[in-house]
Design a protein around this motif. Structure first.
Motif, short mmCIF file in Angstrom:
data_model
loop_
_atom_site.label_atom_id
_atom_site.label_comp_id
_atom_site.label_asym_id
_atom_site.label_seq_id
_atom_site.Cartn_x
_atom_site.Cartn_y
_atom_site.Cartn_z
N MET A 4 41.73 1.56 59.99
CA MET A 4 43.27 1.08 60.03
C MET A 4 43.78 0.79 61.27
O MET A 4 44.06 -0.26 62.15
N GLY A 5 43.00 2.52 61.72
CA GLY A 5 43.64 2.19 62.89
C GLY A 5 43.18 1.85 64.47
O GLY A 5 43.84 0.92 65.14
N ASN A 6 42.28 1.76 63.69
CA ASN A 6 41.58 1.27 65.30
C ASN A 6 41.69 -0.36 64.98
O ASN A 6 41.49 -1.14 65.85
N VAL A 7 41.93 -0.85 63.79
CA VAL A 7 42.15 -2.62 64.03
C VAL A 7 43.58 -2.50 64.41
O VAL A 7 43.59 -3.57 65.15
N MET A 8 44.32 -1.50 63.98
CA MET A 8 46.06 -1.89 64.71
C MET A 8 45.67 -1.94 66.15
O MET A 8 45.98 -2.57 67.47
N SER A 9 45.02 -0.56 67.42
CA SER A 9 44.18 -0.50 68.49
C SER A 9 44.16 -1.60 69.12
O SER A 9 44.13 -2.40 70.15
N TYR A 10 43.08 -2.96 68.27
CA TYR A 10 42.15 -4.01 69.18
C TYR A 10 42.83 -5.03 68.49
O TYR A 10 42.59 -5.93 69.39
N SER A 11 44.00 -4.96 67.86
CA SER A 11 44.38 -6.76 66.91
C SER A 11 44.66 -7.41 68.49
O SER A 11 43.57 -8.62 68.65
N GLY A 12 45.31 -6.85 69.14
CA GLY A 12 46.55 -7.53 70.20
C GLY A 12 45.05 -7.92 70.79
O GLY A 12 44.65 -9.55 71.31
N LEU A 13 44.25 -7.35 71.62
CA LEU A 13 43.03 -7.54 72.12
C LEU A 13 41.74 -8.60 71.98
O LEU A 13 41.73 -9.85 72.49
N THR A 14 41.57 -7.88 70.95
CA THR A 14 40.91 -8.33 70.40
C THR A 14 41.16 -10.09 69.78
O THR A 14 39.68 -10.88 70.46
N LYS A 65 42.90 -12.06 72.48
CA LYS A 65 42.54 -12.02 73.20
C LYS A 65 41.28 -12.76 73.57
O LYS A 65 40.86 -13.54 74.84
N ILE A 66 40.60 -11.86 73.14
CA ILE A 66 39.03 -11.85 73.51
C ILE A 66 38.16 -13.29 72.82
O ILE A 66 37.67 -14.22 73.48
N ARG A 67 38.67 -13.34 71.89
CA ARG A 67 38.23 -14.68 71.76
C ARG A 67 39.14 -15.39 71.81
O ARG A 67 37.99 -16.70 71.61
N ALA A 68 40.60 -15.80 72.63
CA ALA A 68 40.86 -16.91 72.90
C ALA A 68 40.14 -17.29 74.96
O ALA A 68 40.10 -17.92 74.46
N MET A 69 39.50 -16.06 75.26
CA MET A 69 39.27 -16.40 76.34
C MET A 69 37.14 -16.53 75.91
O MET A 69 37.09 -17.93 76.65
N GLN A 70 36.94 -16.65 74.87
CA GLN A 70 35.33 -17.04 74.90
C GLN A 70 35.53 -18.24 74.42
O GLN A 70 34.34 -18.72 74.17
N THR A 89 33.41 -6.00 70.78
CA THR A 89 34.34 -7.70 71.41
C THR A 89 34.11 -7.34 72.77
O THR A 89 34.19 -8.13 73.54
N VAL A 90 35.05 -6.11 73.57
CA VAL A 90 34.93 -6.40 75.50
C VAL A 90 33.29 -6.30 75.81
O VAL A 90 33.87 -7.70 76.88
N ASN A 91 32.59 -5.53 75.58
CA ASN A 91 31.39 -5.12 76.25
C ASN A 91 30.68 -6.30 75.77
O ASN A 91 30.23 -7.29 76.85
N THR A 92 30.65 -7.37 74.68
CA THR A 92 29.98 -8.58 74.57
C THR A 92 30.90 -9.54 75.61
O THR A 92 30.13 -10.23 76.23
N TYR A 93 32.00 -9.86 75.74
CA TYR A 93 32.13 -10.87 75.87
C TYR A 93 32.40 -10.56 77.88
O TYR A 93 31.86 -11.73 78.15
N LEU A 94 32.08 -9.60 78.55
CA LEU A 94 31.59 -9.00 79.73
C LEU A 94 30.38 -9.90 79.99
O LEU A 94 29.69 -10.94 80.99
N PHE A 95 29.85 -9.14 79.44
CA PHE A 95 28.05 -9.63 79.63
C PHE A 95 28.01 -11.34 78.77
O PHE A 95 26.55 -11.82 80.08
N LEU A 96 28.85 -11.53 78.51
CA LEU A 96 28.24 -12.95 78.00
C LEU A 96 29.00 -13.74 79.54
O LEU A 96 28.38 -14.98 80.03
#
Length: 348
Positions: A1-11, A13-18, A308-315
């Motif tokens: 749950m903690g990881n979901v909370m810490s990544y919620s906004g960032l994920t 954002k990246i989905r919108a960029m992707q 999520t970060v790693n994959t987006y930057l690679f793509l």
């Protein structure tokens, strides 16, 4: 749950960029265009690039300026991700930035090593390197030769390995490139993975380990096929790390006497078995395809993680590579089929 909370906004954002990344259909459309200006006009209609390309005058439509615009888009994406990242994610992003530092040093080495009659064309990177990097572009652009360039890296982690090479006789540009690669990947494996923890570290180790194995496979093949290198020389050219390759498999690949025997031994490895369906690709294309599949798999299994970060930057980096390749193919009048052949791979 903690990881979901810490990544919620960032994920999010990246989905919108992707969603703004180009599709394979976009590249098919671009490959059918007859001129670079037509391709640039096409990019003006794409959300990821309209802000940058729309500012260009048609007189600036040559390769150097196009590449600047594309990489500015990449660095802006990195900045947006960094801004939304938490402390743990920023650690990873700082590690990731080191590959851009290596690319910059390699570019500068080519200019001073080959005595190109051209200025350092890196001012467009200054804003980003001033913000994220240990490297000073203001200092690098004053370098007139290899000695000054290395001295201008004195306050960075790259100074020691480059100075050690400079102090030997007869070092070539290839030697400098190889030294930087060996340093970078060895540090990523031995030292910097300790900065991450838990699942983040597990994915980081897997991704870096796989990348090292695949690069070693490429380098051993090239050393045998194109340079007729002997095993002692090949060992010195490879990254001293094995991940999915066992020590015995690695030793066997290095010491096989012929390219044909090398290919037979390679067929017995983990990578040949796991990625048998892409065996017809070149080694470089295979390398990228294997990484892309792993990154996308990581992201699918762990959507609220560094994957999520790693994959987006690679793509995004792959998209820029494909765009610059496509524009060059158009410039030289290649057919759509030929252009798509150079692009290769699978778009996600």
């Amino acid at each position: 749950m903690g990881n979901v909370m810490s990544y919620s906004g960032l994920t999010t954002k990246i989905r919108a960029m992707q969603a703004k990344l180009l599709t394979w259909r976009d590249f098919e459309n671009i490959s059918n265009l007859k001129s670079v200006p037509e391709a640039i006009e096409y990019l003006k209609g794409k959300p990821a690039y309209t802000r940058y390309v729309g500012q260009m005058d048609i007189s600036l439509y040559h390769r150097g300026n196009i590449e600047k615009i594309l990489y500015q888009s990449l660095f802006d994406d990195y900045t947006r991700i960094f801004r939304f990242a938490g402390m743990e994610q920023k650690k990873f992003l700082k590690l990731y930035w080191k590959r851009y530092e290596i690319d910059l040093i390699n570019y500068c080495l080519r200019i001073v090593f080959n005595h190109y009659d051209m200025p350092f064309d890196i001012a467009y990177k200054k804003e980003f390197f001033d913000k994220y990097s240990q490297i000073s572009i203001d200092r690098l652009i004053t370098s007139r030769n290899v000695e000054e360039l290395i001295d201008n890296l004195r306050d960075t982690e790259y100074y020691a390995p480059l100075k050690a090479l400079r102090d030997t006789e007869g070092a070539t540009l290839f030697d400098y490139d190889l030294t930087l690669d060996l340093y970078y990947f060895s540090e990523m494996w031995r030292k910097n993975r300790r900065l991450l923890h838990g699942k983040e570290r597990e994915m980081y180790v897997r991704d870096i380990g796989m990348k090292i194995d695949l690069l070693n496979i490429q380098w051993i093949y090239r050393a045998k096929k194109y340079y007729n290198k002997l095993p002692p020389d090949i060992y010195s050219m490879t990254i001293p790390v094995q991940y999915r390759l066992s020590v015995e498999e690695f030793k066997s690949l290095v010491e096989t006497p012929t390219v044909e025997e090398y290919e037979k031994r390679l067929e017995e490895t983990y990578y040949a078995r796991k990625y048998a369906d892409i065996s017809g690709m070149t080694l470089e294309a295979t390398y990228k395809e294997c990484l892309q599949r792993q990154y996308i798999s990581d992201r699918r299994r762990n959507p609220y993680s560094i994957a999520t970060v790693n994959t987006y930057l690679f793509l995004k980096e792959e998209e820029i590579y494909r765009l610059t390749t496509a524009l060059e193919c158009i410039r030289y009048g290649l057919s759509s089929r030929e252009t798509l052949g150079y692009l290769g791979g699978v778009m996600q």
